[in-house]
Design a protein around this motif. Structure first.
Motif, PDB file in Angstrom:
ATOM      1  N   ARG A 144      55.809  91.734  60.204  1.00 49.61           N
ATOM      2  CA  ARG A 144      55.800  93.034  60.900  1.00 49.61           C
ATOM      3  C   ARG A 144      54.846  94.030  60.255  1.00 49.61           C
ATOM      4  N   THR A 174      53.602  90.293  65.190  1.00 48.86           N
ATOM      5  CA  THR A 174      54.902  90.548  65.805  1.00 48.86           C
ATOM      6  C   THR A 174      55.204  89.519  66.878  1.00 48.86           C
ATOM      7  N   GLU A 199      63.478  93.362  69.991  1.00 48.73           N
ATOM      8  CA  GLU A 199      62.846  92.078  69.697  1.00 48.73           C
ATOM      9  C   GLU A 199      63.661  90.921  70.279  1.00 48.73           C
TER      10      GLU A 199
END
Length: 228
Positions: free
Chosen positions: A149, A154, A215
């Motif tokens: 990250r 990502t 996420e």
């Protein structure tokens, strides 16, 4: 991070220990050679990584040369166990744009691999560039490490690129735990007394709560959706 190297520096430079290493490889691969849960064998993780930030002071000056010789043996040992699964060793740094740009050890890794695997902890654009480089081998391509990250790597940036190019992606961390991979690479030299605000890796807390619900929602959507 809680990981360690195998083989260690002493075993790597001591050829009298190679029969022991061979037995380990052949025994493990033979036992699981027909196991359908095993998708493939990554015979050596980042073999030319000198790990200067962590183990550098303990390594031999010619570590890469030592590894190159042993890596060729490891491919032979693995194949001698007759695995039903493909074998590979993933390239991870440098310029792979053409055959001449590959380092000697990378040529071994690519030429001896049944499937092409690679690591990348950069942006989605960088991953796509590297996928394009590797597609010239006309073999299945798998990204076996990604997602940092703090480095701009990502799920949201990488997974759409992989899906578009039909490349498998392995996220090697899941729950914050013993491996301590919520901490970034600089934790080898910088002391952290609490968890970082921005996790390096991993998806869930120990109680199963997502580190970032957005996420988890994204991963669920892109892995279940049939849309490109």
């Amino acid at each position: 991070s809680g990981w360690v190297q195998s083989p260690g520096a002493d075993a790597l430079k001591d050829t009298t220990q190679y029969p022991r290493l061979k037995k380990y490889v052949v025994d493990v691969v033979s036992f699981f050679s027909k196991d359908k849960r095993v998708l493939g064998w990554d015979v050596w993780n980042e073999p030319d990584n000198t790990n200067n930030s962590s183990y550098g002071r303990f390594e031999s000056y010619d570590k890469v040369q030592q590894v190159s010789k042993l890596l060729q043996k490891v491919f032979v040992w693995t194949r001698s166990a007759n695995p039903s699964q493909p074998i590979t060793s993933g390239i991870w740094s440098g310029n792979w744009s053409d055959a001449d740009s590959l380092k000697p050890i990378e040529k071994i890794m690519v030429e001896q691999s049944d499937i092409i695997s690679f690591h990348n902890y950069d942006s989605g654009e960088e991953i796509e560039k590297r996928i394009n480089w590797l597609q010239r081998y006309h073999r299945p391509v798998i990204c076996t490490e990604y997602m940092s990250r703090g480095n701009g790597s990502t799920f949201e940036g990488s997974m759409p690129v992989a899906k578009k190019n039909k490349v498998a992606m392995f996220n090697w961390g899941l729950v914050s735990g013993k491996s301590q991979t919520i901490f970034p690479w600089d934790s080898w030299s910088k002391k952290y007394t609490t968890a970082p605000e921005l996790w390096f890796h991993d998806i869930f807390f120990k109680d199963g709560k997502p580190y970032k619900q957005t996420e988890v929602d994204f991963i669920t959507n892109i892995t279940t959706s049939k849309n490109k």
